[in-house]
Write an enzyme that holds these catalytic residues in place. Sequence first.
Site, PDB file in Angstrom:
ATOM      1  N   LYS A  38      90.762  28.681  65.284  1.00  0.00           N
ATOM      2  CA  LYS A  38      91.833  29.681  65.426  1.00  0.00           C
ATOM      3  C   LYS A  38      91.536  30.903  64.548  1.00  0.00           C
ATOM      4  O   LYS A  38      91.615  32.040  64.996  1.00  0.00           O
ATOM      5  CB  LYS A  38      93.201  29.077  65.049  1.00  0.00           C
ATOM      6  CG  LYS A  38      93.563  27.843  65.873  1.00  0.00           C
ATOM      7  CD  LYS A  38      94.924  27.283  65.521  1.00  0.00           C
ATOM      8  CE  LYS A  38      95.050  26.727  64.110  1.00  0.00           C
ATOM      9  NZ  LYS A  38      94.217  25.530  63.843  1.00  0.00           N
ATOM     10  N   ARG A 113     104.592  25.588  64.131  1.00  0.00           N
ATOM     11  CA  ARG A 113     103.841  24.339  64.053  1.00  0.00           C
ATOM     12  C   ARG A 113     104.741  23.135  64.300  1.00  0.00           C
ATOM     13  O   ARG A 113     104.269  22.003  64.259  1.00  0.00           O
ATOM     14  CB  ARG A 113     103.274  24.233  62.646  1.00  0.00           C
ATOM     15  CG  ARG A 113     101.804  23.989  62.579  1.00  0.00           C
ATOM     16  CD  ARG A 113     101.458  24.054  61.119  1.00  0.00           C
ATOM     17  NE  ARG A 113     100.140  23.630  60.854  1.00  0.00           N
ATOM     18  CZ  ARG A 113      99.144  24.450  60.551  1.00  0.00           C
ATOM     19  NH1 ARG A 113      99.328  25.741  60.540  1.00  0.00           N
ATOM     20  NH2 ARG A 113      97.971  23.953  60.255  1.00  0.00           N
ATOM     21  N   ARG A 152      82.860  23.439  56.792  1.00  0.00           N
ATOM     22  CA  ARG A 152      83.416  24.787  56.666  1.00  0.00           C
ATOM     23  C   ARG A 152      83.303  25.290  55.221  1.00  0.00           C
ATOM     24  O   ARG A 152      83.530  24.564  54.260  1.00  0.00           O
ATOM     25  CB  ARG A 152      84.884  24.798  57.069  1.00  0.00           C
ATOM     26  CG  ARG A 152      85.543  26.143  56.783  1.00  0.00           C
ATOM     27  CD  ARG A 152      86.842  26.323  57.466  1.00  0.00           C
ATOM     28  NE  ARG A 152      87.852  25.357  57.080  1.00  0.00           N
ATOM     29  CZ  ARG A 152      89.056  25.303  57.624  1.00  0.00           C
ATOM     30  NH1 ARG A 152      89.391  26.144  58.566  1.00  0.00           N
ATOM     31  NH2 ARG A 152      89.922  24.409  57.218  1.00  0.00           N
ATOM     32  N   ARG A 184      87.506  24.414  51.095  1.00  0.00           N
ATOM     33  CA  ARG A 184      88.957  24.326  50.895  1.00  0.00           C
ATOM     34  C   ARG A 184      89.340  22.945  50.379  1.00  0.00           C
ATOM     35  O   ARG A 184      88.752  21.945  50.762  1.00  0.00           O
ATOM     36  CB  ARG A 184      89.672  24.583  52.236  1.00  0.00           C
ATOM     37  CG  ARG A 184      90.079  26.017  52.411  1.00  0.00           C
ATOM     38  CD  ARG A 184      90.578  26.353  53.770  1.00  0.00           C
ATOM     39  NE  ARG A 184      91.586  25.478  54.345  1.00  0.00           N
ATOM     40  CZ  ARG A 184      92.193  25.714  55.509  1.00  0.00           C
ATOM     41  NH1 ARG A 184      91.886  26.797  56.192  1.00  0.00           N
ATOM     42  NH2 ARG A 184      93.084  24.884  55.985  1.00  0.00           N
ATOM     43  N   ARG A 195      95.672  15.584  58.317  1.00  0.00           N
ATOM     44  CA  ARG A 195      96.071  16.818  59.019  1.00  0.00           C
ATOM     45  C   ARG A 195      96.015  16.630  60.536  1.00  0.00           C
ATOM     46  O   ARG A 195      96.857  17.143  61.262  1.00  0.00           O
ATOM     47  CB  ARG A 195      95.160  17.980  58.586  1.00  0.00           C
ATOM     48  CG  ARG A 195      95.470  18.462  57.176  1.00  0.00           C
ATOM     49  CD  ARG A 195      94.362  19.321  56.611  1.00  0.00           C
ATOM     50  NE  ARG A 195      94.125  20.523  57.362  1.00  0.00           N
ATOM     51  CZ  ARG A 195      92.981  21.209  57.318  1.00  0.00           C
ATOM     52  NH1 ARG A 195      91.968  20.787  56.560  1.00  0.00           N
ATOM     53  NH2 ARG A 195      92.847  22.310  58.012  1.00  0.00           N
TER      54      ARG A 195
HETATM   55  P1  AP5 Z   1      88.342  27.864  61.722  1.00  0.00           P
HETATM   56  O1  AP5 Z   1      88.300  29.125  62.522  1.00  0.00           O
HETATM   57  O2  AP5 Z   1      88.478  27.965  60.240  1.00  0.00           O
HETATM   58  O3  AP5 Z   1      89.446  26.870  62.320  1.00  0.00           O
HETATM   59  P2  AP5 Z   1      91.033  26.921  62.265  1.00  0.00           P
HETATM   60  O4  AP5 Z   1      91.518  26.448  63.599  1.00  0.00           O
HETATM   61  O5  AP5 Z   1      91.522  28.265  61.802  1.00  0.00           O
HETATM   62  O6  AP5 Z   1      91.279  25.789  61.189  1.00  0.00           O
HETATM   63  P3  AP5 Z   1      92.280  25.645  59.967  1.00  0.00           P
HETATM   64  O7  AP5 Z   1      91.802  24.422  59.217  1.00  0.00           O
HETATM   65  O8  AP5 Z   1      92.388  26.900  59.175  1.00  0.00           O
HETATM   66  O9  AP5 Z   1      93.581  25.342  60.690  1.00  0.00           O
HETATM   67  P4  AP5 Z   1      94.748  24.557  60.151  1.00  0.00           P
HETATM   68  O10 AP5 Z   1      95.694  24.804  61.263  1.00  0.00           O
HETATM   69  O11 AP5 Z   1      94.538  23.144  59.818  1.00  0.00           O
HETATM   70  O12 AP5 Z   1      95.014  25.160  58.709  1.00  0.00           O
HETATM   71  P5  AP5 Z   1      95.974  26.300  58.166  1.00  0.00           P
HETATM   72  O13 AP5 Z   1      95.189  27.129  57.236  1.00  0.00           O
HETATM   73  O14 AP5 Z   1      96.722  26.959  59.269  1.00  0.00           O
HETATM   74  O15 AP5 Z   1      87.028  27.028  62.107  1.00  0.00           O
HETATM   75  C1  AP5 Z   1      86.748  25.785  61.474  1.00  0.00           C
HETATM   76  C2  AP5 Z   1      85.218  25.639  61.251  1.00  0.00           C
HETATM   77  O16 AP5 Z   1      84.572  25.528  62.531  1.00  0.00           O
HETATM   78  C3  AP5 Z   1      84.586  26.849  60.554  1.00  0.00           C
HETATM   79  O17 AP5 Z   1      83.591  26.394  59.685  1.00  0.00           O
HETATM   80  C4  AP5 Z   1      83.980  27.684  61.709  1.00  0.00           C
HETATM   81  O18 AP5 Z   1      82.842  28.414  61.302  1.00  0.00           O
HETATM   82  C5  AP5 Z   1      83.625  26.596  62.725  1.00  0.00           C
HETATM   83  N1  AP5 Z   1      83.816  27.035  64.114  1.00  0.00           N
HETATM   84  C6  AP5 Z   1      84.818  27.807  64.603  1.00  0.00           C
HETATM   85  N2  AP5 Z   1      84.690  27.962  65.941  1.00  0.00           N
HETATM   86  C7  AP5 Z   1      83.589  27.237  66.293  1.00  0.00           C
HETATM   87  C8  AP5 Z   1      82.917  26.978  67.553  1.00  0.00           C
HETATM   88  N3  AP5 Z   1      83.386  27.492  68.703  1.00  0.00           N
HETATM   89  N4  AP5 Z   1      81.817  26.179  67.528  1.00  0.00           N
HETATM   90  C9  AP5 Z   1      81.345  25.644  66.346  1.00  0.00           C
HETATM   91  N5  AP5 Z   1      81.928  25.862  65.155  1.00  0.00           N
HETATM   92  C10 AP5 Z   1      83.027  26.640  65.119  1.00  0.00           C
HETATM   93  O19 AP5 Z   1      97.064  25.442  57.350  1.00  0.00           O
HETATM   94  C11 AP5 Z   1      96.757  24.781  56.137  1.00  0.00           C
HETATM   95  C12 AP5 Z   1      97.977  24.068  55.613  1.00  0.00           C
HETATM   96  O20 AP5 Z   1      99.046  25.023  55.357  1.00  0.00           O
HETATM   97  C13 AP5 Z   1      98.619  23.043  56.556  1.00  0.00           C
HETATM   98  O21 AP5 Z   1      97.988  21.796  56.468  1.00  0.00           O
HETATM   99  C14 AP5 Z   1     100.078  23.025  56.016  1.00  0.00           C
HETATM  100  O22 AP5 Z   1     100.189  22.275  54.844  1.00  0.00           O
HETATM  101  C15 AP5 Z   1     100.324  24.471  55.657  1.00  0.00           C
HETATM  102  N6  AP5 Z   1     100.938  25.239  56.759  1.00  0.00           N
HETATM  103  C16 AP5 Z   1     100.377  26.296  57.412  1.00  0.00           C
HETATM  104  N7  AP5 Z   1     101.196  26.760  58.365  1.00  0.00           N
HETATM  105  C17 AP5 Z   1     102.314  25.983  58.325  1.00  0.00           C
HETATM  106  C18 AP5 Z   1     103.523  25.969  59.084  1.00  0.00           C
HETATM  107  N8  AP5 Z   1     103.746  26.833  60.084  1.00  0.00           N
HETATM  108  N9  AP5 Z   1     104.433  25.022  58.789  1.00  0.00           N
HETATM  109  C19 AP5 Z   1     104.242  24.152  57.801  1.00  0.00           C
HETATM  110  N10 AP5 Z   1     103.118  24.101  57.043  1.00  0.00           N
HETATM  111  C20 AP5 Z   1     102.154  25.024  57.300  1.00  0.00           C
END
Ligand code: AP5
Length: 245
Positions: A38, A113, A152, A184, A195
């Site tokens: 994402k 979410r 990552r 991270r 997660r």
């Molecule tokens: P990346 O682009 O970083 O993936 P992502 O989908 O953004 O993953 P996140 O881990 O950031 O999502 P998340 O939803 O778990 O975490 P968030 O920060 O929102 O890509 C991942 C890896 O794959 C990278 O190394 C990249 O290079 C590689 N890659 C990408 N595309 C690729 C492809 N096509 N092919 C191969 N490799 C590829 O949330 C973190 C925490 O915050 C949550 O756990 C929660 O505690 C809290 N939180 C956040 N939002 C909320 C909410 N709305 N409500 C409650 N808690 C929340």
Amino acid sequence: MPDLPGTEGLDAPVRNDAAIELVPELNLILVGPPGAGKGTQAEKLTEDFGLPYYATGNILRDAVAEGTPLGKKAKEYMDNGDLVPDDVIIGVILEALESDEAANGFLLDGFPRTVPQADALEGALENVGRKISGVLLVDVPDDEVVKRLSGRRVSKSGRVYHVDFDPPKQEGRCDIDGSDLIQRDDDKPETIRKRLAVYHDQTEPLVQYYEDRDLLRRFDGTRSPTDVHDHIRATVATLRLEDEL
Ligand code: AP5
């Protein structure tokens, strides 16, 4: 240009460029399992469409790093791989969407979410006569998530790399600002599994929620980042055209 007869002395008509070039606002949501890509796609889409980008994960990580009251509330949940409570995050995002910056559209990543978050967003937009343009689901299977998140690495500014799939030019250093790349805290294997479980339990119901509203668009996140981007960009361009008609 000479005045038209009978208009001498009148102010020249004001050309309303804003009205002529008016395009419908794009209010987009990226949804998908952790590690689906994402954030990777958001970086490209914000450039394509000039949208302000709100990633709740980044907002919360910044708040934790700065030790703000929001960060203090969120830290333990995030470290455990749990969601922070709805009432902690909903206000943060709704406030951001009221800003001038978001008046002509936005890209949300990581919000909503849960169903209560989705209801809150829908209600707040409806209150001001706005609506969601599309929900972009980037989907990948769980085993791929584990591979991606274990490899990552992120820079201080949030630029995302992968040790195998998208390595930096110099190992351990960001191509853009030269800062050290780090892993991270929530990318440890046991937290990744947690997660994923939280995603399936609390976030996946949003797929049906947005299907029911005919807003969901699905993308195969196992393809290369460029392929996924091409597909999303074409779909968003079509969404915008459909809205203009
Ligand atoms: P990346 O682009 O970083 O993936 P992502 O989908 O953004 O993953 P996140 O881990 O950031 O999502 P998340 O939803 O778990 O975490 P968030 O920060 O929102 O890509 C991942 C890896 O794959 C990278 O190394 C990249 O290079 C590689 N890659 C990408 N595309 C690729 C492809 N096509 N092919 C191969 N490799 C590829 O949330 C973190 C925490 O915050 C949550 O756990 C929660 O505690 C809290 N939180 C956040 N939002 C909320 C909410 N709305 N409500 C409650 N808690 C929340």
